[in-house]
Design a protein around this motif. Structure first.
Motif, PDB file in Angstrom:
ATOM      1  N   ALA A  92      13.570  48.954   2.497  1.00  0.00           N
ATOM      2  CA  ALA A  92      14.285  47.874   1.804  1.00  0.00           C
ATOM      3  C   ALA A  92      14.905  48.372   0.503  1.00  0.00           C
ATOM      4  CB  ALA A  92      13.333  46.707   1.531  1.00  0.00           C
ATOM      5  N   ASP A  93      14.128  49.103  -0.297  1.00  0.00           N
ATOM      6  CA  ASP A  93      14.663  49.629  -1.547  1.00  0.00           C
ATOM      7  C   ASP A  93      15.724  50.691  -1.292  1.00  0.00           C
ATOM      8  OD1 ASP A  93      13.094  47.998  -3.123  1.00  0.00           O
ATOM      9  OD2 ASP A  93      11.510  49.490  -3.422  1.00  0.00           O
ATOM     10  N   CYS A  94      15.504  51.492  -0.266  1.00  0.00           N
ATOM     11  CA  CYS A  94      16.484  52.524   0.088  1.00  0.00           C
ATOM     12  C   CYS A  94      17.835  51.897   0.389  1.00  0.00           C
ATOM     13  CB  CYS A  94      15.970  53.314   1.280  1.00  0.00           C
ATOM     14  SG  CYS A  94      17.070  54.626   1.826  1.00  0.00           S
ATOM     15  N   ASP A  97      19.783  50.864  -2.661  1.00  0.00           N
ATOM     16  CA  ASP A  97      20.415  51.972  -3.367  1.00  0.00           C
ATOM     17  C   ASP A  97      21.621  52.511  -2.618  1.00  0.00           C
ATOM     18  OD1 ASP A  97      18.389  51.560  -5.165  1.00  0.00           O
ATOM     19  OD2 ASP A  97      17.210  53.311  -4.569  1.00  0.00           O
ATOM     20  N   VAL A  98      21.526  52.553  -1.291  1.00  0.00           N
ATOM     21  CA  VAL A  98      22.689  52.979  -0.507  1.00  0.00           C
ATOM     22  C   VAL A  98      23.827  51.966  -0.651  1.00  0.00           C
ATOM     23  CG1 VAL A  98      23.548  53.482   1.816  1.00  0.00           C
ATOM     24  CG2 VAL A  98      21.287  54.291   1.120  1.00  0.00           C
ATOM     25  N   THR A  99      23.490  50.689  -0.694  1.00  0.00           N
ATOM     26  CA  THR A  99      24.519  49.662  -0.891  1.00  0.00           C
ATOM     27  C   THR A  99      25.237  49.860  -2.221  1.00  0.00           C
ATOM     28  OG1 THR A  99      23.308  48.060   0.459  1.00  0.00           O
ATOM     29  CG2 THR A  99      24.925  47.179  -1.084  1.00  0.00           C
ATOM     30  N   ALA A 100      24.495  50.220  -3.259  1.00  0.00           N
ATOM     31  CA  ALA A 100      25.123  50.487  -4.554  1.00  0.00           C
ATOM     32  C   ALA A 100      26.095  51.662  -4.449  1.00  0.00           C
ATOM     33  CB  ALA A 100      24.056  50.770  -5.607  1.00  0.00           C
ATOM     34  N   ALA A 101      25.726  52.675  -3.677  1.00  0.00           N
ATOM     35  CA  ALA A 101      26.612  53.829  -3.487  1.00  0.00           C
ATOM     36  C   ALA A 101      27.843  53.442  -2.676  1.00  0.00           C
ATOM     37  CB  ALA A 101      25.852  54.962  -2.800  1.00  0.00           C
ATOM     38  N   VAL A 102      27.652  52.617  -1.647  1.00  0.00           N
ATOM     39  CA  VAL A 102      28.795  52.147  -0.857  1.00  0.00           C
ATOM     40  C   VAL A 102      29.763  51.375  -1.744  1.00  0.00           C
ATOM     41  CG1 VAL A 102      29.490  50.582   1.005  1.00  0.00           C
ATOM     42  CG2 VAL A 102      27.526  52.109   1.324  1.00  0.00           C
ATOM     43  N   THR A 103      29.229  50.521  -2.593  1.00  0.00           N
ATOM     44  CA  THR A 103      30.074  49.761  -3.511  1.00  0.00           C
ATOM     45  C   THR A 103      30.872  50.695  -4.418  1.00  0.00           C
ATOM     46  OG1 THR A 103      28.534  47.897  -3.487  1.00  0.00           O
ATOM     47  CG2 THR A 103      30.067  48.028  -5.343  1.00  0.00           C
ATOM     48  N   CYS A 117      18.820  64.977   8.038  1.00  0.00           N
ATOM     49  CA  CYS A 117      17.375  64.814   8.230  1.00  0.00           C
ATOM     50  C   CYS A 117      16.937  63.410   7.777  1.00  0.00           C
ATOM     51  CB  CYS A 117      16.601  65.917   7.531  1.00  0.00           C
ATOM     52  SG  CYS A 117      14.843  65.934   8.007  1.00  0.00           S
ATOM     53  N   TYR A 118      16.159  63.288   6.711  1.00  0.00           N
ATOM     54  CA  TYR A 118      15.827  61.957   6.197  1.00  0.00           C
ATOM     55  C   TYR A 118      17.105  61.138   6.021  1.00  0.00           C
ATOM     56  CZ  TYR A 118      14.643  58.464   2.605  1.00  0.00           C
ATOM     57  OH  TYR A 118      14.496  57.311   1.883  1.00  0.00           O
ATOM     58  N   GLY A 119      18.126  61.752   5.468  1.00  0.00           N
ATOM     59  CA  GLY A 119      19.402  61.060   5.275  1.00  0.00           C
ATOM     60  C   GLY A 119      20.081  60.671   6.571  1.00  0.00           C
ATOM     61  N   GLY A 120      19.815  61.419   7.648  1.00  0.00           N
ATOM     62  CA  GLY A 120      20.355  61.027   8.938  1.00  0.00           C
ATOM     63  C   GLY A 120      19.789  59.697   9.394  1.00  0.00           C
ATOM     64  N   GLY A 121      18.501  59.489   9.124  1.00  0.00           N
ATOM     65  CA  GLY A 121      17.897  58.194   9.414  1.00  0.00           C
ATOM     66  C   GLY A 121      18.429  57.108   8.510  1.00  0.00           C
ATOM     67  N   VAL A 122      18.627  57.436   7.245  1.00  0.00           N
ATOM     68  CA  VAL A 122      19.156  56.462   6.289  1.00  0.00           C
ATOM     69  C   VAL A 122      20.543  55.996   6.721  1.00  0.00           C
ATOM     70  CG1 VAL A 122      19.914  56.110   3.903  1.00  0.00           C
ATOM     71  CG2 VAL A 122      17.790  57.362   4.362  1.00  0.00           C
ATOM     72  N   THR A 123      21.388  56.921   7.152  1.00  0.00           N
ATOM     73  CA  THR A 123      22.738  56.541   7.564  1.00  0.00           C
ATOM     74  C   THR A 123      22.700  55.637   8.797  1.00  0.00           C
ATOM     75  OG1 THR A 123      23.079  58.488   8.965  1.00  0.00           O
ATOM     76  CG2 THR A 123      23.725  58.672   6.671  1.00  0.00           C
ATOM     77  N   TRP A 124      21.771  55.914   9.691  1.00  0.00           N
ATOM     78  CA  TRP A 124      21.639  55.080  10.897  1.00  0.00           C
ATOM     79  C   TRP A 124      21.249  53.653  10.530  1.00  0.00           C
ATOM     80  CZ3 TRP A 124      22.580  55.504  16.052  1.00  0.00           C
ATOM     81  CH2 TRP A 124      21.947  54.603  16.911  1.00  0.00           C
ATOM     82  N   LEU A 125      20.249  53.518   9.647  1.00  0.00           N
ATOM     83  CA  LEU A 125      19.816  52.187   9.239  1.00  0.00           C
ATOM     84  C   LEU A 125      20.902  51.481   8.434  1.00  0.00           C
ATOM     85  CD1 LEU A 125      17.533  50.134   9.318  1.00  0.00           C
ATOM     86  CD2 LEU A 125      16.620  51.169   7.223  1.00  0.00           C
ATOM     87  N   ALA A 126      21.596  52.226   7.592  1.00  0.00           N
ATOM     88  CA  ALA A 126      22.686  51.638   6.816  1.00  0.00           C
ATOM     89  C   ALA A 126      23.762  51.075   7.742  1.00  0.00           C
ATOM     90  CB  ALA A 126      23.287  52.671   5.870  1.00  0.00           C
ATOM     91  N   ALA A 127      24.051  51.793   8.825  1.00  0.00           N
ATOM     92  CA  ALA A 127      25.059  51.311   9.778  1.00  0.00           C
ATOM     93  C   ALA A 127      24.630  50.010  10.433  1.00  0.00           C
ATOM     94  CB  ALA A 127      25.313  52.380  10.836  1.00  0.00           C
ATOM     95  N   ALA A 128      23.322  49.800  10.526  1.00  0.00           N
ATOM     96  CA  ALA A 128      22.808  48.562  11.122  1.00  0.00           C
ATOM     97  C   ALA A 128      22.719  47.421  10.118  1.00  0.00           C
ATOM     98  CB  ALA A 128      21.430  48.823  11.726  1.00  0.00           C
TER      99      ALA A 128
END
Length: 221
Positions: A92-94, A97-103, A117-128
């Motif tokens: 949730a917190d991740c 922070d990604v939303t702030a970067a997208v903005t 790696c970890y960021g690959g998972g983050v990008t997948w969740l962000a896309a969802a």
């Protein structure tokens, strides 16, 4: 070369971010997501490379919530430290922070994400979860199995290493079965093949994956 700045998430948390701008008009914005090693020299060089190709790049320091200023190498001690930090994160917190970067990247036009790696998972969740993303690219995403049931809401491209013991190629088959519209590529390489500071760096796989990634962004951003 880029520079560090500060972003503010929706809950008021402030985090560092590395930003690199292209020389001319931006083709779009990219949020570049770190491995477990923080926004280190490799991630900054990835941003610089994409900026040279015309993209406005933002790399948020996602570990700032648990330890500011993380900048690790690739020794066994660094790996252990990175895994500890990753274990103290929550999704949730991740995503805040990604939303702030997208903005921060939206001023450059359409925005995509790319993570390792970890960021690959983050990008997948962000896309969802994050509205408005136009493209998502992940390299050897450690959390993909954990997040396999989450469906991306934008086009997604995934890169796998055939010799990667942590993220088996069978996962590519599973993800493709669950989400038929995604694109998956498998390379005769090991985990971390894109990073020229790691022992398993593979120049051929890294170059081919990057060409495919750039073509993906060119079409969508």
């Amino acid at each position: 070369m880029g520079s560090m700045t500060t972003l503010t998430a929706a809950d008021g948390h402030t985090l560092a971010a590395y930003i690199t701008e292209p020389r001319g008009a931006a083709k779009g914005g990219l949020v570049v997501i770190q491995e477990i090693f923080g926004v280190n020299g490799h991630i900054r060089s990835v941003c610089d490379g994409f900026a040279a190709d015309g993209y406005y790049c933002v790399a948020p320091a996602l570990f700032d919530r648990v330890q500011p200023g993380v900048d690790l190498g690739y020794s066994s001690d660094d790996v252990a430290k990175g895994r500890d930090l990753r274990g103290r994160m929550n999704w949730a917190d991740c995503m805040k922070d990604v939303t702030a970067a997208v903005t921060a990247a939206t001023g450059a036009g359409r925005v995509g994400t790319v993570g390792y790696c970890y960021g690959g998972g983050v990008t997948w969740l962000a896309a969802a979860e994050i509205p408005g993303l136009s493209a998502s690219v992940g390299y050897y995403g450690g959390p993909w199995a954990e997040l396999a049931d989450r469906a991306p809401r934008c086009p997604a491209l995934l890169h796998f290493g055939a010799r990667d013991a942590m993220i088996p190629v069978s996962l590519a088959v599973d993800l493709k079965a669950k989400h038929p519209t995604i694109a998956c590529h498998v390379y005769e390489a090991d985990h971390g093949f894109n990073c020229d500071q790691r022992v398993h760096y593979d120049a051929f796989a890294a170059t081919l994956a990057r060409r495919r990634t750039l073509a993906f962004f060119e079409a969508l951003l």
